[in-house]
Scaffold this active site. Structure first.
Site, PDB file in Angstrom:
ATOM      1  N   HIS A  99     -31.156-120.844 -32.702  1.00 22.96           N
ATOM      2  CA  HIS A  99     -30.758-119.788 -31.761  1.00 22.96           C
ATOM      3  C   HIS A  99     -31.963-119.110 -31.126  1.00 22.96           C
ATOM      4  CE1 HIS A  99     -31.788-117.563 -35.384  1.00 22.96           C
ATOM      5  NE2 HIS A  99     -31.877-116.466 -34.652  1.00 22.96           N
ATOM      6  N   ASP A 101     -32.691-115.090 -30.032  1.00 24.80           N
ATOM      7  CA  ASP A 101     -32.084-113.848 -30.515  1.00 24.80           C
ATOM      8  C   ASP A 101     -31.302-113.099 -29.437  1.00 24.80           C
ATOM      9  OD1 ASP A 101     -33.072-114.018 -33.146  1.00 24.80           O
ATOM     10  OD2 ASP A 101     -34.972-113.109 -32.554  1.00 24.80           O
ATOM     11  N   HIS A 256     -35.279-120.609 -32.711  1.00 26.56           N
ATOM     12  CA  HIS A 256     -35.707-120.704 -34.103  1.00 26.56           C
ATOM     13  C   HIS A 256     -34.503-120.859 -35.025  1.00 26.56           C
ATOM     14  CE1 HIS A 256     -35.124-116.410 -33.290  1.00 26.56           C
ATOM     15  NE2 HIS A 256     -34.891-116.245 -34.578  1.00 26.56           N
ATOM     16  N   ARG A 271     -37.737-107.100 -39.556  1.00 24.39           N
ATOM     17  CA  ARG A 271     -37.855-107.570 -38.169  1.00 24.39           C
ATOM     18  C   ARG A 271     -37.783-106.409 -37.189  1.00 24.39           C
ATOM     19  NH1 ARG A 271     -33.252-111.377 -35.713  1.00 24.39           N
ATOM     20  NH2 ARG A 271     -32.352-109.357 -35.227  1.00 24.39           N
TER      21      ARG A 271
HETATM   22  C1  SIN Z   1     -34.057-114.510 -37.445  1.00 25.62           C
HETATM   23  O1  SIN Z   1     -33.303-115.360 -36.990  1.00 25.62           O
HETATM   24  O2  SIN Z   1     -34.492-113.597 -36.753  1.00 25.62           O
HETATM   25  C2  SIN Z   1     -34.462-114.578 -38.910  1.00 25.62           C
HETATM   26  C3  SIN Z   1     -35.431-115.672 -39.167  1.00 25.62           C
HETATM   27  C4  SIN Z   1     -35.807-115.781 -40.632  1.00 25.62           C
HETATM   28  O3  SIN Z   1     -35.327-115.003 -41.461  1.00 25.62           O
HETATM   29  O4  SIN Z   1     -36.591-116.673 -40.940  1.00 25.62           O
END
Ligand code: SIN
Length: 280
Positions: A99, A101, A256, A271
């Site tokens: 995805h 974000d 990612h 995050r």
């Molecule tokens: C995310 O998708 O922002 C999380 C990525 C992760 O936890 O590695």
């Protein structure tokens, strides 16, 4: 004088950045070098950083305004921060599909800074994929076909009471309550990066559901193919976390996926997302 070293992790995407301490007052020259490394590599990684919440926010603000996530802002805790936590026994985790974000927003975030507080001894890696390369490797015929298309993005798969993950065991809670309302917006299937001017594919599994003015069923063959194409191995890199690692990805041109491959350990990340602009 700032001496920053940038070592690519793969030919397509990703680089490790050495020689910068991000915890204090980072010089303008260092910030410029970090931003350039991000533009050159799509996602950059730092090791052995010591970032408390204030330092993390201060760093994020050097690249833009902090984005408040509508679905993780559950009324508890700091709205500028999302703690992404996995515990033993979790059947689902945040970000387990390929995805970009938060693309249901009219102005999706430009990037995110993900900081590792506690990680398992092995496993829990994150994979990244260059959507610039994914676009550039398409045939001229496919580029012409998708050039005029827009895609509808919605958060109904990842939030709200009818989300398939609403009842799953997942330590990081999003908004799955009855008062939640869907957010949906259409974006070009091919976007132009506002800083590099390069074109990138901009569809993803978590949010993209159909081409504008077409049904989901009609869209699926091509949309599904584009989403799978977008993470061919040669477009990707994989990052192995350590405590104190920081990843900074450019959400405009990189997808990612968080690997859900470890049980028996906690994985705790913090995050902060940076606000973006309308997709063109
Ligand atoms: C995310 O998708 O922002 C999380 C990525 C992760 O936890 O590695």
């Amino acid at each position: 004088m700032t001496r920053i070293e940038v070592k690519p992790l793969a030919t397509s995407v990703g680089a490790e950045v050495f020689g910068v301490d991000l915890s204090g007052n980072v010089s303008d020259a260092a910030i410029d070098a970090v931003r350039q490394a991000l533009l050159d590599h799509g996602v950059i990684f730092f090791r052995n950083q010591s970032l408390d919440v204030d330092a993390h926010k201060r760093l994020a603000r050097q690249f833009g305004e902090i984005f408040i996530h509508p679905n993780f802002n559950t009324g508890e805790g700091d709205p500028e921060v999302v703690n992404i936590v996995r515990k033993p026994g979790d059947t689902h985790i945040v970000g387990e599909e390929w995805h970009t974000d938060t693309t249901m927003m009219a102005e999706p975030p430009m990037g995110a800074l993900l900081y590792a507080i506690e990680v398992p001894p092995v496993g829990g890696d994150t994979l990244f994929s260059s959507q610039t390369m994914a676009y550039e490797r398409l045939s001229d015929g496919m580029k012409a076909l998708i050039a005029p298309l827009k895609c509808v993005h919605t958060d109904r798969k990842v939030a709200g009471p009818n989300s398939p993950i609403a009842k799953a065991k997942r330590s990081t809670k999003a908004r799955f309550d009855e008062d939640w309302r869907e957010t949906r917006n259409a974006h070009p299937v091919v976007r132009t990066h506002p800083e590099t001017g390069r074109k990138c594919l901009f569809v993803n599994h978590s949010y993209s559901i159909a081409f504008e003015d077409m049904t989901e069923e009609e869209s699926q063959p091509l949309l599904g193919w584009l989403m799978e194409w977008g993470h061919r191995p040669e477009f990707t890199c994989r990052f192995r976390w350590e405590k104190g690692s920081l990843a900074f990805w450019d959400n405009r041109c990189v997808k990612h996926l968080a690997l859900h491959d470890v049980q028996g350990y906690d994985r705790i990340m913090r995050r902060i997302q940076i606000a973006g602009e309308r997709v063109v």
